[in-house]
Design an enzyme around this catalytic site. Structure first.
Site, mmCIF file in Angstrom:
data_model
loop_
_atom_site.group_PDB
_atom_site.id
_atom_site.type_symbol
_atom_site.label_atom_id
_atom_site.label_comp_id
_atom_site.label_asym_id
_atom_site.label_seq_id
_atom_site.Cartn_x
_atom_site.Cartn_y
_atom_site.Cartn_z
ATOM 1 N N ARG A 13 0.679 -1.161 -0.131
ATOM 2 C CA ARG A 13 0.076 0.135 0.107
ATOM 3 C C ARG A 13 0.850 1.457 -0.105
ATOM 4 O O ARG A 13 0.121 2.163 -0.229
ATOM 5 C CB ARG A 13 -1.076 0.100 1.320
ATOM 6 C CG ARG A 13 -2.150 -0.934 0.902
ATOM 7 C CD ARG A 13 -3.364 -0.792 2.003
ATOM 8 N NE ARG A 13 -2.942 -1.410 3.074
ATOM 9 C CZ ARG A 13 -3.648 -1.044 4.355
ATOM 10 N NH1 ARG A 13 -3.929 0.146 4.509
ATOM 11 N NH2 ARG A 13 -3.126 -1.750 5.484
ATOM 12 N N ARG A 38 26.841 27.515 5.602
ATOM 13 C CA ARG A 38 27.342 25.990 5.537
ATOM 14 C C ARG A 38 28.241 25.264 6.170
ATOM 15 O O ARG A 38 28.565 26.106 7.188
ATOM 16 C CB ARG A 38 27.798 25.988 3.997
ATOM 17 C CG ARG A 38 26.457 26.363 2.744
ATOM 18 C CD ARG A 38 27.198 26.553 1.471
ATOM 19 N NE ARG A 38 28.007 25.403 0.975
ATOM 20 C CZ ARG A 38 29.061 25.335 0.075
ATOM 21 N NH1 ARG A 38 29.098 26.630 -0.618
ATOM 22 N NH2 ARG A 38 29.672 24.469 -0.245
ATOM 23 N N ASN A 91 37.709 31.308 -3.928
ATOM 24 C CA ASN A 91 38.654 30.471 -3.097
ATOM 25 C C ASN A 91 39.025 29.113 -3.939
ATOM 26 O O ASN A 91 39.988 28.318 -3.439
ATOM 27 C CB ASN A 91 37.826 29.910 -1.745
ATOM 28 C CG ASN A 91 36.310 29.563 -2.323
ATOM 29 O OD1 ASN A 91 35.934 29.739 -3.361
ATOM 30 N ND2 ASN A 91 36.031 28.269 -1.583
#
Ligand code: UD1
Ligand code: CA
Length: 468
Positions: A18, A344, A397
Site C-alpha cells: 500500500r 554552510r 577560493n
C-alpha cells in the site's frame, strides 16, 4: 536495567504494497529517519544481546540500511536473516531461531512500528519476568483488522486473527499490538509446532498464545492506551498521520520547557533540538540533526536549521538556511542572520556578526561584529573583528583544483563587487575600493584599488539609427 539476556527480533520482510513505492516500507522516513532506524535505536536502548532483522522483500536494500546504520549509531550485534517466501509472522520468527539464544527472552518488534518506546518494552520484559509469554495489547481506537485478545475472566487464553474471528470475537475491543516477549527456549518449541490451518493459510505467530496457556507457561498482557506507540505504517496517509503525531509530541515537550512555538502543526524536528530559556520559533521551521539554541534565540518563519549551535539572543530572520553538516556551524550571541542567508559547514560566526540577504558563508570564521549584509560569498575565509564586507563581493577560493584561504584582518572595509582571489591577505584597517579584483596581499591601513581607470570622453555622440 534488565537482569536477563534479551534477543530482539525485528520483522521487516513484508512487502508494504500500500505504500506504492519502490522503496521498502521500513526505509520510508518519519521525522527524517527510516522507520527501521527508529526501531533499531529503540532496540539499542535495551542493551540487547543480539538484534535479528528478518528481511524478505527488497532484502538487499534493508540489509544495506542495517549495515550503514551501525557505524553511525553505535555498534551492537545485528544479524540479518532472510525469510523467503513470506508465509506469515510465525514463519518470520522461525527464520530467526538459529540466531536466538537458548536462555533469556526474545522480544518481537515490527520494523514498521516506529514509535514504540523503550520504557514500554522494559515494562513488558518485566511482565514476562523471563518466565511467561507477555503480550503488549491495546485498547484504543478501532480494533478492526487486528488480532483480538480472548480472555477467560482476567486470564489471556488466545489471540484470534480478525479474519478468523466470529462476530462476537470481533466485538472485543482489546487487540494485539504485534509486540511480545517470550522465554527463548519455550518460543523455539512453540514455533516448531505452528500450522497454517487458518483462513489466510499463514503461520501465525499469535498461535503460540494458546500453546503457552496449554503447556502451563502462562501468558500475561500489558495493556496500553497509547495507540501512537503501537501504530504501524501501511500507507502514505498513515505515515503522514504518524509524522504529525510525532511532531505534535516533540513540540509539546519543547513547549513544556518554555519554548514558544507559534504553531505546532507547522513545526518539524528531524533530530535533536536543545533549547535554552525564552527561545521562540515561528511557523514553518525545520530542525535537522543536532541543533542547540541558547537563551533568547529567535527563529523567524520558514527557516531550515541543521547541525549548528546558535548563541544567546541571536536572531535568525525568515527563510534562512543553515546546514553545518558534519563540521557543524556556529552563530555567536547577538548575531543577526538573514533573511535569506545561507550558512554552510564550517561557518563560525562570532558575537554580533551580521549576515544579510543572499549571503553565503562556508568554512569561514567571522570575528565579533563583522558584517556581510548583502549578496556576498565568503568561502575559506578568516575575517577579523568589525570587518565590513560589501555587497556583491566574493572570495575566489577555488582555482579549479585546490581551495585557498582569504584572510581579512580587523577593521577592513571591503567595497562592493570585489573579487578577493585566494590565497590573499587584506591588511588590518585597509580599504578595498569597490569593483576591485585583489590578487596580492595589501598593506595594513592602505586603500587598494584594482580596476580599470575611469575614462570620460567629452562630446561623445551616441550612435543614431540609420534612416532608410
Ligand atoms: C499481526 C498480528 C495481529 C496484530 C497485528 C498488529 C499475526 C498473525 N497477527 O497482524 O494479531 O494485531 O500484527 O499490527 O501475527 N511480516 C514478515 N513476514 C511475514 C509476514 C509479516 O516479516 O511473512 C512482518 C511485516 O513486514 C510486518 C509484521 O510482520 O512488519 C506484521 O505483519 P502484518 O501483515 O502487518 O500483520 P498481520 O499478520 O496482519
Ligand atoms: Ca499479514
Amino acid at each position: 536495567m534488565l537482569d536477563m539476556n534479551v534477543d530482539i527480533v525485528i520483522m521487516a520482510a513484508g512487502k508494504g504494497t500500500r505504500m506504492k513505492s519502490a522503496l521498502p516500507k521500513v526505509l520510508h522516513k518519519l521525522a527524517g529517519r527510516a522507520l527501521l532506524g527508529h526501531v533499531l535505536l529503540t532496540a539499542k536502548q535495551l542493551k540487547p544481546r543480539r538484534v535479528i532483522l528478518v528481511t524478505g522483500h527488497d532484502a538487499p536494500k534493508v540489509i544495506a540500511f542495517g549495515a550503514d546504520f551501525m557505524p553511525a549509531n553505535g555498534q551492537f550485534d545485528l544479524k540479518t536473516v532472510l525469510q523467503e517466501p513470506q508465509l506469515g509472522t510465525g514463519h518470520a520468527v522461525q527464520q530467526a531461531v538459529p540466531e536466538l539464544g537458548d536462555e533469556g527472552v526474545a522480544l518481537i518488534l515490527n520494523g514498521d512500528v516506529p514509535l514504540i518506546e523503550a520504557q514500554t518494552l522494559i515494562e513488558l520484559i518485566a511482565c514476562s519476568a523471563g518466565k511467561k509469554l507477555a503480550l503488549l495489547t491495546v485498547q484504543d481506537g478501532d480494533p478492526s483488522g487486528y488480532g483480538r485478545i480472548l480472555r477467560q475472566g482476567d486470564a489471556v487464553q488466545a489471540i484470534v486473527e480478525h479474519k478468523d474471528a466470529s462476530p462476537e470475537q470481533r466485538a472485543i475491543q482489546e487487540w494485539y499490538s504485534g509486540v511480545m516477549v517470550a522465554p527463548a527456549a519455550q518460543l523455539k518449541t512453540w514455533l516448531s509446532q505452528l500450522t497454517n490451518d487458518n483462513v489466510q493459510g499463514e503461520y501465525y505467530l499469535t498461535d503460540i498464545v494458546k500453546m503457552a496457556v496449554q503447556d502451563g507457561t502462562g501468558c500475561v498482557a500489558l495493556k496500553t492506551t497509547d495507540g501512537l506507540q503501537v501504530a504501524g505504517v501501511n500507507s502514505p496517509v498513515q505515515l503522514q498521520e504518524l509524522e504529525r503525531a510525532y511532531q505534535q509530541r516533540a513540540a509539546d515537550r519543547l513547549m513544556e520547557q518554555g519554548v514558544r512555538i507559534t504553531d505546532a502543526a507547522r513545526f518539524d524536528l528531524r533530530g535533536d533540538l536543545q533549547c535554552g530559556q525564552d527561545v521562540s520559533i515561528d511557523v514553518g521551521c525545520i530542525f535537522e540533526g543536532s541543533v542547540k539554541l541558547a537563551d533568547g534565540v529567535s527563529i523567524g518563519a520558514h527557516c531550515f536549521i541543521a547541525n549548528c549551535e546558535i548563541g544567546a539572543g541571536a536572531v535568525i530572520h525568515p527563510f534562512t538556511h543553515i546546514d553545518g553538516g558534519q563540521e557543524k556551524a556556529s552563530v555567536g550571541a547577538g548575531a543577526l542572520i538573514g533573511p535569506y542567508a545561507r550558512l554552510r559547514p564550517g561557518a563560525q560566526l562570532g558575537e554580533e556578526v551580521h549576515i544579510g540577504n543572499f549571503v553565503e558563508v562556508k568554512n569561514s570564521t567571522l570575528a565579533k561584529g563583522a558584517k556581510a549584509n548583502h549578496l556576498a560569498y565568503l568561502g575559506d575565509a578568516t575575517v577579523g573583528e568589525r570587518v565590513n564586507y560589501g555587497a556583491g563581493s566574493i572570495t575566489a577560493n577555488y582555482d579549479g583544483a585546490n581551495k585557498h584561504r582569504t584572510v581579512i584582518e580587523d577593521d577592513v572595509h571591503i567595497g562592493s563587487n570585489c573579487v578577493l582571489v585566494a590565497p590573499v591577505k587584506i591588511g588590518a584597517g585597509g580599504t578595498v575600493g569597490g569593483g576591485s579584483t585583489i590578487t596580492k596581499d595589501t598593506v595594513p591601513g592602505s586603500l587598494s584599488v584594482a580596476r580599470g581607470k575611469q575614462v570620460s570622453i567629452e562630446g561623445w555622440k551616441r550612435p543614431a539609427k540609420k534612416k532608410i
